[in-house]
Structure formats: structure tokens, C-alpha cells
Design an enzyme around this catalytic site. Structure first.
Site, short mmCIF file in Angstrom:
data_model
loop_
_atom_site.label_atom_id
_atom_site.label_comp_id
_atom_site.label_asym_id
_atom_site.label_seq_id
_atom_site.Cartn_x
_atom_site.Cartn_y
_atom_site.Cartn_z
CG HIS A 271 -7.59 -68.27 13.98
ND1 HIS A 271 -6.81 -67.56 14.87
CD2 HIS A 271 -8.88 -67.93 14.27
CE1 HIS A 271 -7.58 -66.83 15.66
NE2 HIS A 271 -8.84 -67.03 15.32
CD GLU B 237 -9.41 -67.13 21.32
OE1 GLU B 237 -8.53 -66.85 20.47
OE2 GLU B 237 -10.12 -68.14 21.25
CG HIS C 65 -8.27 -60.00 17.70
ND1 HIS C 65 -9.11 -59.04 17.21
CD2 HIS C 65 -8.85 -61.18 17.32
CE1 HIS C 65 -10.14 -59.58 16.59
NE2 HIS C 65 -10.01 -60.88 16.65
CG ASN C 66 -1.11 -61.77 18.14
OD1 ASN C 66 -1.42 -61.14 19.15
ND2 ASN C 66 -0.63 -63.00 18.21
CG ASP D 258 -14.34 -67.43 23.46
OD1 ASP D 258 -15.19 -67.80 22.64
OD2 ASP D 258 -13.15 -67.22 23.16
CG ASP E 234 -18.12 -66.84 20.21
OD1 ASP E 234 -17.49 -65.95 19.62
OD2 ASP E 234 -17.61 -67.92 20.56
CD GLU F 177 -13.51 -64.14 11.25
OE1 GLU F 177 -12.91 -63.41 12.06
OE2 GLU F 177 -12.95 -65.08 10.66
CG ASP G 169 -1.57 -72.53 26.45
OD1 ASP G 169 -2.51 -73.26 26.84
OD2 ASP G 169 -1.06 -72.64 25.32
CB SER H 293 -1.39 -66.47 17.75
OG SER H 293 -1.16 -65.48 16.76
#
Length: 768
Positions: A44, A88, A90-91, A112, A263, A307, A518, A558
Site C-alpha cells: 500500500h 484512491e 478503500h476496498n 490529498d 496529510d 491512522e 488510475d 490496490s
């Protein structure tokens, strides 16, 4: 070695990688340092399996201001306007805690954008779920949508578009990809490279807790069947705090006192300190005792791996820290001087008066593992078998329908079944939960056009002032596109097709495609078949982007999108999602997808011959088969078709434009009828194609347009010069009372279906 194999596995590290750490440090890492390496060397964070493949992407162009390597890409829109955009995923978090997983995906991508000095102006999302007949999948979908709506609506950024697909391969591992756009408010892009020895490092935003610990490592491994135990790895977001952070950061950037900003996303303090130091060629000394905590008794490694959301690190000019901190305090946010920039290139972490980490910056952020894996020399067995499939093995068909063993299924019924399939059906139930008009700049919103259109307003105005409209009337168009089934059956051509479709969707609203971000959603790269899929898809994306002049400015990878069950590992389809932005020179020249006026002429731009039933929605829904070979993409024809469409729109000849993609020509015609609220009468000649391929075959380089009949001569003369016969006049637009009527060239009926019947089918898949 002071650690067991189980210890290393818990940190996502292999024995070989641990040896690399020992070599770089010249010693064994302490537990805090090992934890930092575990997250920074995860897929990641460091892209250790995909980085060599990403080099195939074109990353420079006339309009590219910032390419890969920063928090987001930036392109020049002219007249002093710069657009930041990024996608991005977030799967994994969305699989185990769908509401917070999706919500924090939105919050993360917004950070971002504004970290660069850009005000967020739009959000889009690309979602994949398992069959909605399964109550678990339906609940998961509802909570994901609720999470996206919650954060986007509360933070005040419109969700203007996206896509949703449904397939059994996503049952254990849904995909949640989020894209954000922003317009630069600052005179220059705020970079993330720490500079100026002695400059203070400020922690700003929310407090730090134990939520999201090891989130980066969690996102870099397969999901387990009992994935609910990983819920602590999912972050918890606060959109109202996020809104305050946006305003405070943009105000702080405007002072000129901020040297760099980053960030705290994946890997939190660990990643932010290491990356800022690495990009600046300096070091950072950081004191965890100065970090505002929301929980007591946190260990050093918990601070480092947390996080918690809505947090940032800033490097500011020495002597101006109080000025910057006052801004954040005024917005009700935490702000403290937690560190400083040092000359020696080390990440040095202090806790409770002791130095608990001292690691070379390069070891964490640059000298990370890179795996160049062999690519299969030929397609794997499942692909070779699929490519041998012949449409002649399907039941026979004629102008009446497909003659199945039990009965003839009329083309009208086929069309209605396809319109009711979740992948093709209306997503109104979803997008009506999103505020797509907040900020009052959305010109074309979900369901109106093939891409979203957002008006450009000046972002440089004072608090309480109304942003002025631009005299130039420029606008931005944005889209997200992907087709996992196509990429599964042909990774190279499927990935090319995703890029082509994104550009085509922008073209259909009148935009010039500019650049790409992408999101590569794939399975376990250690599996040779998955790595082959990834390698060929990257090659396809690169080739298509070069041909269409749309450089890649950044993105997200991912991997490990698989679910481990007692029966083995279930991988998703390889699903690259293409986010693309375009520029509309004048808002007077935009186009929706629905028919506009009765009597308008309907044309198909492109070639019917370049279609296939392989990988089609028709084959999956009607025949329950996922096989065949998708149609190859002719990129030269693609460019000419898109240029012709844009020219027609800007000349005022073309009144509507709609891409022919999933579901083929018949579904595109039905969608144009439904969007415009009008029927149509058309004639179709199949040529050498089967009737089902002529109606429902899928391919690239096809656009359906309706044209002012008064402009027929000029339009057709232009088409013949531009497309040399690769176009055809199909029919004309009807009234709101007319059906969709398709006939053969000999006037035999193919299908007649009312708007009411199509609406009933189209709006039934997604509902309460």
C-alpha cells in the site's frame, strides 16, 4: 534474530525483507522501528510489486503541472486555473466496516487535494459489489453509499458522478474507489518536501487515537473469511472536522508561512515524517509527547501507526509557527510544534524523554523492496479457453429473437432484462443520496450526461464574498470508467478499452480529454496469473494514454483483493479504473445523453464490425456465460470518432451524444430514450453479424448522436471526410408518446418497447 517468523508475518514482512532491514540499519530494528518498516514496506505504501510496471505510463504533457510523486496530479486549464485530481481506494476497510470504510475513503482523497493548496470542488466514485440478491451484499452496498453520502454531503463537496457494477467475483471483496477534484487557490502548488533545517514541524487537525492502526498493512493482504476481527484497522472519520481542516489549511497556505504539507493517511505519522524528509533530502526529529492524544497510555508504536483521520503535518518557516497555529486554533483544531527539520537524513522519534526510533530516511521511504516478477510468456489456460469460444455455439437467432431450447426470447424481452440488470440499471437510488449540487457549480449531474460537468469559478476570493462567474465560461468534465470482465478476458485490450471509454465519455459532453488518474484493483501479485493480468493491463493503459494524449498524473494500486476461505482464495476480476478529466472551452457547447427534439436525426459514429459478444453483459445476463474475447480497440479510429463528435457539438450540429458501451447499441438507444423522455424510430442492418451481436455486441469507438436535421448536409459532408464511411444514419427522434421502434432495413420489426416498460425495468434493480 530477536523476532519469530510469526512476529514478521504480523508486520507483513518476509525473512528476506527483514535481512534487508538489518543490512540497511547495520543492526536489528527495535520493535518500534520494525513496526514502521512493516507499514512503509507494505504494498500500500511502497508499491513493491507494481512500481516497475507503472514506469510504462506516460507522465508528462503540455498541460501537466504536477505528475506522479505528489499528493495529487495537477493540470493547467489556462488563464491561471490549475486543477488537482486524484483517485484512491478503500476496498478492504469497506469490506469489514462499510460505512466508515467508505466515508474515510472520501475524507482521505479530499486531504490529498487540499494539501496541495486546492479547494475541493467535486467527488466521483467507482463501486463494485457482489449480487444484490444476497442480503449481505445489499446491506454492504447500502452502507457504503451511506458512508460516501455522509462524508461528502457534510463536508460540502458535491458527488457528481461515478459508476457501479455488480458481479459474483466481488462478493467477498467489494471495491470502493473515490476520485476528487480541486481548483488551486494558492499562487503555487504546496509541495510535500520538508525543507529548511531548523524549521518547525507542526501537527495539526484532530487528536490521535488507536483507530486505523496498521491500516496500511491490512490493505496489503488478502481478506480473511473472519475479516470482522480487522475492524480496529478501519479509521473513523469526522466530516465536520474535515471541513474545518480544509478551511484552516487553505487559510494557512495563503499566509506563505507553510513550506511543506502532508496529510496523515496510510501509516500515519510514520509515513508523513518519512516521506516529507525523503522528498526534501533532510531528516525530521519528532516528539510523540507533543502529539494531542484522545486516549491515554498509548505506546510509541500506536502513535506511529495510528491512522486517525483529519490530521496533517506542516513544515513552517521558523518564527511563524504561532501565526499558523492561531489559524488552526481559531477553527477549533489541534495545533502543536511536534518536531523540527534536521540536517542528518534520519527519522528520529522521541517518546517520554527517550529516542525510540532512529532510522535512515532512505531505508523507510526510498530503498524499499522492489519485485520484478516474470510475466507469463503466453496467456494462461482460462484465457486461451475463453478465446476459443465461438458465438455460433449460442442458440440460433433472427429478427424475431433468440431461439432458446424452451422458447423464443424476443429482442424486446432481452432488452428489458438487460436494462434491469444491476450493472446497467439506473443508479438513481444511489446518486439521489448524494448532494451533487452543493457549491452551485454542477452543470451536468448524474444521469444527464456521459460525464459530469462542473463550472469553473474563481477560487481566490475573500471570506463571505460570492465567487464571480468567469467571462470565458470554461468548465471541467470528469468521469470514472472500468470493465473488470473485459480485463479478465483480455487484460491488454480491456485496459485500453477503459481508457478509450473514459475519453469517449468526456467527448460526449463536449470536453477535450486532458489527463488520467488510475486505480489498479487486482488480486495477489505473487500469483503468476494475477501478475500477468497486472502487467498486461499496465501496458494497455500506457499504450492507450499515449495514443490519446492523456498522460497519467498519479493514481493508486490496490492489490491482494482476494478473500481467503476454507475452499481457497477467491480473487476479484482484475479491475483497473480510469479517472479522466477534460476541459470544455465554452459551456454553451456541452451535450447531454438524452434525445432533445422530435425529428432530430440519429447517427452512429464508428464501426459496428468492431464489436464482440465476448465478455458482454448480454452473454452474462441472458446466457450466464463469461467467455469469449472482447473486441480490440482501434485507437486511431477512436481518435477520429471522438474528434468528429466534439466538432459536431461545437458547431451546434449535435444535440445529444451517448457512448455505446455495456449492453451495446440497443441499450445505448434505450438509455438515450429514457434520459431524453422521447421515443425513436430506427432501422438497422446487421451486415455479416448475428442479430444479437448487432443489437447487444460491445466494443469501443462508437458514439450515438442526434443532430439538427437542418444541418444534415454539412454534418454528413464532414462525417464522410472525417470517418470515411464509418458512420451510419439510423433514424430519427420521436415524441414523448412514441416507443423505441427498431426495424430491419427491410422494415421487419426487431423490437417495439414503450418508455413506460423501459422505465419500469430500468429503475427496479436499486431501491429501498
Amino acid at each position: 534474530m530477536p523476532y519469530t517468523l510469526e512476529d514478521l508475518k504480523a508486520h507483513g514482512l518476509s525473512p528476506a525483507e527483514y535481512q534487508q532491514i538489518q543490512q540497511q540499519l547495520g543492526r536489528d530494528p527495535n520493535p518500534n522501528e520494525l513496526a514502521m518498516f512493516g507499514v512503509m514496506w507494505s504494498e500500500h505504501c511502497c508499491y513493491k510489486n507494481s512500481r516497475p510496471l507503472l514506469k510504462n505510463f506516460p507522465t508528462t504533457g503540455e498541460r501537466v503541472v504536477v505528475g506522479p510523486g505528489e499528493n495529487a496530479g495537477v493540470v493547467d486549464l489556462g488563464e491561471g486555473d490549475w486543477l488537482a485530481f486524484k483517485i484512491e481506494s478503500h476496498n478492504h476497510p469497506s469490506a469489514v466496516e462499510p460505512f466508515q470504510g467508505a466515508a474515510t475513503g472520501v475524507g482521505g482523497i479530499l486531504r490529498d487535494i487540499f494539501t496541495l493548496g486546492a479547494r475541493p470542488i467535486a467527488l466521483l466514485n467507482s463501486l463494485r459489489f457482489g449480487p444484490l440478491t444476497d442480503p449481505r451484499n445489499r446491506r454492504l452496498m447500502a452502507r457504503v453509499v451511506e458512508g460516501i453520502a455522509h462524508y461528502g454531503n457534510c463536508v460540502g463537496v458535491p458527488t457528481v458522478g461515478g459508476e457501479v457494477a455488480v458481479d459474483p467475483c466481488y462478493s467477498g471483496n467489494p471495491l470502493v474507489n473515490v476520485m476528487a477534484l480541486g481548483l488551486l487557490e494558492t499562487p503555487a502548488v504546496v509541495k510535500s518536501a520538508a525543507r529548511g533545517v531548523g524549521n518547525p514541524v507542526l501537527y495539526v487537525g484532530a487528536t490521535t487515537g488507536r483507530d486505523g492502526i496498521r491500516g496500511a498493512s491490512f490493505a496489503s493482504a488478502e481478506l480473511k473469511e473472519d475479516a470482522q476481527q480487522d475492524r480496529p484497522a478501519v479509521q473513523v472519520g469526522d466530516p465536520f472536522l474535515g471541513k474545518c481542516l480544509i478551511e484552516a489549511c487553505l487559510e494557512a497556505f495563503a499566509t506563505g508561512a507553510v513550506v511543506a504539507a502532508q496529510d496523515m493517511g496510510a501509516a500515519g505519522i510514520t509515513c508523513s515524517t518519512a516521506e516529507m524528509a525523503a522528498k526534501g533530502g533532510v531528516g525530521i526529529r519528532f516528539d510523540l509527547d507533543r502529539v494531542p492524544a484522545r486516549e491515554s497510555g498509548m505506546a510509541a508504536w500506536e502513535y506511529l501507526l495510528s491512522e486517525s483521520q483529519e490530521r496533517m503535518l506542516l513544515v513552517v518557516q521558523k518564527g511563524r509557527e504561532a501565526e499558523v497555529m492561531e489559524i488552526f486554533h481559531r477553527w477549533g483544531l489541534q495545533a502543536s510544534v511536534a518536531g523540527e527539520v534536521i540536517a542528518e537524513p534520519l527519522v528520529e522519534i522521541w517518546h517520554q524523554g527517550s529516542c525510540v526510533v532512529q532510522v535512515p530516511v532512505r531505508a523507510l521511504a526510498e530503498d524499499t523492496p522492489v519485485y520484478v516478477r516474470p510475466v507469463l510468456p503466453e496467456p494462461p489456460a482460462y484465457v486461451q479457453a475463453a478465446w476459443q469460444w465461438d458465438p455460433a455455439t449460442l442458440p440460433p437467432c433472427d429478427c424475431q429473437g433468440i431461439h432458446l431450447a424452451q422458447a423464443t426470447l424476443a429482442w424486446k424481452e432481452v432488452l428489458l432484462q438487460l436494462l434491469a440488470s444491476p450493472t446497467l440499471a439506473s443508479k438513481a437510488w444511489i446518486y439521489r443520496q448524494y448532494d451533487h449540487q452543493v457549491q452551485n457549480n454542477t452543470v451536468l449531474w448524474p444521469g444527464q450526461g456521459d460525464a459530469a460537468v462542473i463550472r469553473i469559478r474563481s477560487q481566490r476570493f475573500g471570506v463571505g464574498e460570492v465567487p464571480p462567474l468567469r467571462a470565458s465560461r470554461k468548465a471541467i468534465a470528469a468521469t470514472l470508467d472500468g470493465n473488470g470482465r473485459w480485463v479478465y478476458l483480455d487484460p491488454y485490450e480491456g485496459a485500453k478499452a477503459a481508457v478509450a471509454e473514459a475519453a469517449r465519455n468526456l467527448t460526449c459532453v463536449g470536453a477535450d480529454p486532458l489527463a488520467v488518474t488510475d486505480n489498479l484493483n487486482f488480486g495477489n501479485p505473487e500469483n503468476p496469473v494475477v501478475y500477468w493480468q497486472l502487467a498486461l493491463a499496465c501496458r494497455g493503459i500506457g499504450d492507450a494514454c499515449r495514443a490519446l494524449g492523456t498522460p497519467v498524473t498519479g493514481g493508486n494500486v490496490s492489490l491482494y483483493n482476494e478473500t481467503l476461505t476454507p475452499q481457497g482464495s477467491q480473487a476479484i476480476y482484475p479491475t483497473p479504473v480510469i479517472g479522466m478529466v477534460g476541459l470544455i472551452p465554452d459551456l454553451k457547447c456541452i451535450c447531454g445523453q438524452g434525445w432533445q427534439q422530435e425529428g432530430d436525426l440519429i447517427y452512429l459514429l464508428g464501426s459496428q464490425a468492431l464489436t464482440s459478444l465476448g465478455g458482454s453483459e448480454y452473454l452474462a445476463v441472458i446466457h450466464q456465460q463469461v467467455t469469449g474475447r472482447p473486441a480490440p480497440v482501434d485507437l486511431e479510429l477512436e481518435k477520429r470518432v471522438q474528434a468528429a463528435c466534439r466538432h459536431g457539438i461545437r458547431q451546434g450540429w449535435v444535440r445529444s451524444a451517448h457512448d455505446c458501451s455495456e449492453g451495446g447499441l440497443a441499450v445505448a438507444l434505450a438509455e438515450a430514450c429514457l434520459s431524453g423522455g422521447r421515443g425513436a424510430t430506427l432501422s438497422l442492418a446487421p451486415g455479416s453479424l448475428r442479430w444479437d451481436q448487432a443489437l447487444f455486441g460491445e466494443g469501443s469507438s462508437r458514439i450515438l448522436v442526434s443532430v439538427d436535421p437542418a444541418q444534415r448536409s454539412a454534418w454528413e459532408a464532414y462525417l464522410e471526410a472525417q470517418l470515411a464511411g464509418q458512420w451510419q444514419l439510423l433514424g430519427e427522434v420521436g415524441s414523448p408518446a412514441d416507443p423505441l421502434l427498431l426495424r430491419t432495413a427491410e422494415e421487419d420489426p426487431l423490437l417495439v418497447v414503450s418508455l413506460a416498460a423501459m422505465q419500469a425495468a430500468y429503475h427496479g434493480a436499486f431501491s429501498d
